[in-house]
Scaffold this motif. Structure first.
Motif, short mmCIF file in Angstrom:
data_model
loop_
_atom_site.label_atom_id
_atom_site.label_comp_id
_atom_site.label_asym_id
_atom_site.label_seq_id
_atom_site.Cartn_x
_atom_site.Cartn_y
_atom_site.Cartn_z
N ALA A 3 -22.46 -64.70 40.15
CA ALA A 3 -21.82 -64.42 41.43
C ALA A 3 -21.99 -65.59 42.40
N LYS A 4 -23.15 -66.24 42.35
CA LYS A 4 -23.41 -67.37 43.23
C LYS A 4 -22.44 -68.50 42.93
N GLN A 6 -19.48 -68.18 41.53
CA GLN A 6 -18.13 -67.75 41.89
C GLN A 6 -17.87 -67.96 43.39
N ARG A 7 -18.86 -67.61 44.21
CA ARG A 7 -18.73 -67.80 45.66
C ARG A 7 -18.62 -69.28 46.00
N LEU A 10 -15.15 -70.47 45.00
CA LEU A 10 -14.18 -69.96 45.97
C LEU A 10 -14.23 -70.74 47.29
N ALA A 11 -15.43 -71.05 47.77
CA ALA A 11 -15.60 -71.80 49.01
C ALA A 11 -15.02 -73.21 48.87
#
Length: 149
Positions: A3-4, A6-7, A10-11
């Motif tokens: 998840a880290k 992926q964020r 995305l950023a």
């Protein structure tokens, strides 16, 4: 993928998209960055004939000529260095006089004439409408008059 990660991905994608949009907007508006062209700018940059631009400057003294049709006006706009001939068909603003500032929306023709579609007359900070000329506007005002109590 965690998840880290992926964020973070995305950023980074959002930042790239934002920078790309900013560059695209800057590229698209590069010629329109000036609010208006002065006659000197027209001599230097030579805008394409038929391209919509704004011309700004001062109306030359003694240059306003009204055509026989009653609605066409020819005049010269100057900026102290260069001059540009302008033709406008329509009703001129009340503040449009020789020696005043003007901004005209329009297009250059192939023969160098600027054909205006719209005129905006400018005034200085000392402007007083005709209806209020000669009226003392400071008569009943004191330093204690305010809108807030």
């Amino acid at each position: 993928m965690k998840a880290k990660h992926q964020r973070l991905t995305l950023a980074v994608l959002a930042l790239v998209a934002l920078v790309g949009a900013g560059l695209l907007a800057t590229f698209a508006l590069r010629d329109q960055a000036n609010y208006f062209y002065t006659p000197s700018d027209i001599v230097e940059k030579k805008p394409v004939a038929g391209k919509a631009i704004r011309l700004g400057g001062m109306v030359e003294e003694g240059s306003i000529r009204h055509e026989e049709d009653g609605v066409t006006v020819n005049f010269i706009v100057h900026d102290g260095t260069a001059k540009q001939a302008v033709m406008y068909t329509g009703i001129t603003p009340d503040l449009f006089v020789e020696g005043s500032g003007v901004v005209a929306d329009g297009k250059l023709t192939s023969d160098g004439m600027f054909v205006a579609d719209n005129l905006l007359a400018k005034h200085d900070e000392n402007y007083i409408p005709r209806e209020l000329e000669g009226i003392d506007m400071t008569g009943n005002m004191t330093k204690t008059d305010t809108l807030v109590e």
